[in-house]
Design an enzyme around this catalytic site. Sequence first.
Site, PDB file in Angstrom:
ATOM      1  N   CYS A  52      10.860 -40.128 -58.907  1.00 22.48           N
ATOM      2  CA  CYS A  52      11.671 -40.469 -60.078  1.00 22.48           C
ATOM      3  C   CYS A  52      10.766 -40.976 -61.201  1.00 22.48           C
ATOM      4  CB  CYS A  52      12.706 -41.543 -59.754  1.00 22.48           C
ATOM      5  SG  CYS A  52      13.561 -42.046 -61.269  1.00 22.48           S
TER       6      CYS A  52
ATOM      7  N   LYS B   5      23.211 -37.029 -56.040  1.00 22.25           N
ATOM      8  CA  LYS B   5      22.333 -37.805 -56.923  1.00 22.25           C
ATOM      9  C   LYS B   5      21.536 -38.758 -56.037  1.00 22.25           C
ATOM     10  CE  LYS B   5      20.582 -40.029 -60.416  1.00 22.25           C
ATOM     11  NZ  LYS B   5      19.476 -39.449 -61.171  1.00 22.25           N
TER      12      LYS B   5
HETATM   13  O1  HRO Z   1      17.617 -40.794 -62.643  1.00 24.96           O
HETATM   14  C1  HRO Z   1      16.589 -40.369 -63.196  1.00 24.96           C
HETATM   15  O2  HRO Z   1      16.143 -40.839 -64.249  1.00 24.96           O
HETATM   16  C2  HRO Z   1      15.830 -39.247 -62.628  1.00 24.96           C
HETATM   17  C3  HRO Z   1      15.482 -39.143 -61.302  1.00 24.96           C
HETATM   18 CL1  HRO Z   1      15.996 -40.249 -60.119  1.00 24.96          CL
HETATM   19  C4  HRO Z   1      14.657 -38.070 -60.871  1.00 24.96           C
HETATM   20  O3  HRO Z   1      14.291 -37.928 -59.691  1.00 24.96           O
HETATM   21  N1  HRO Z   1      14.261 -37.173 -61.783  1.00 24.96           N
HETATM   22  C5  HRO Z   1      14.602 -37.278 -63.088  1.00 24.96           C
HETATM   23  O4  HRO Z   1      14.196 -36.422 -63.889  1.00 24.96           O
HETATM   24  N2  HRO Z   1      15.400 -38.304 -63.489  1.00 24.96           N
END
Ligand code: HRO
Length: 314
Positions: free
Chosen positions: A130, A47
């Site tokens: 993100c 993650k």
């Molecule tokens: O954690 C998120 O909300 C998230 C991330 Cl970091 C990302 O790179 N892509 C996404 O769809 N959600």
Amino acid sequence: MKKIDISSSINGIKLSSCIMNASGVLCCTEKELSEILMSSSGAVVTKSCTMVPRKGNLEPRYFEWNIGSINSMGLPNLGIDFYLNFLDRKKPKKPFFLSISGLSIEENYQLISKANISPNINAIELNLSCPNLVEKKNQVSLGYDFEKIYDFLKNIFKFYNKPLGVKLPPYFEDFHFEKMALILNQFPICFVTCINSLPNGLFVDTNKETTVLHPKKGFGGIGGRVIKPFSLANIRKFYVSLRKDISIIGCGGICYGKDIFEHILCGASAVQVGTQFFKEGIRVFDRLKNEFISILKEKNYSSIEEFKGKLNVI
Ligand code: HRO
């Protein structure tokens, strides 16, 4: 009978299978990462992490329907020290990609400096895309900030000397593909991952007449089957415009073996599975591997190099 080899190489990083997890899905905790280590995935991606642990956005923050998913997780993670410590304790037998996503450029430099002195990391996947940070509501994500990204990468490569890839948002305009490729081609980038979720989608519950997510007034990143044509387009555009030593990892819409075949035909060297991994759990890697091998058998291919990037235009 002919042996079918689905191994691959990401710019010299050897994967026994070209299928791996996508950052963000079931790769946050000790238990989740350990499960991926034991599975048939060719690598493990964490993650995206920050300097300190984060709880992320308020729930409900994830929803899926038959052909897609929407999320506004808000970067929940256990902090970089947890992931580096996990790596040092487990010494994985498969490549380990540390995904990082600092909340600022400064934080990204700090994260990259830490990763730089960690002996066991195979590569960083720098998340430039993100879509869901409530604290950055009025800021464009780095992947869309063509002014900032050049200086950012220039500064990184002044001190960072390990493999680094970037996870890109989806682009839609030829001008943007060309501009991004022009920038990336000037740096010793190891790979690009195409694509992160499509930002700012909105899913509506018709019966309740509400959004399905709570954060950001219901808007979130769209993933899953519905985004595959955009993944393929981004893989293809970058395959033809990036230096040939920059590998492409396809991400977006992998549900069946045939989707893997299409990503590789467009130019990907490996693929990441997100929404479908969340739906199906860890056995998705065995199923996809078997389906992909069956397709190669039918088509009489024995390795991915035989068809990678060889999409024909009619
Ligand atoms: O954690 C998120 O909300 C998230 C991330 Cl970091 C990302 O790179 N892509 C996404 O769809 N959600």
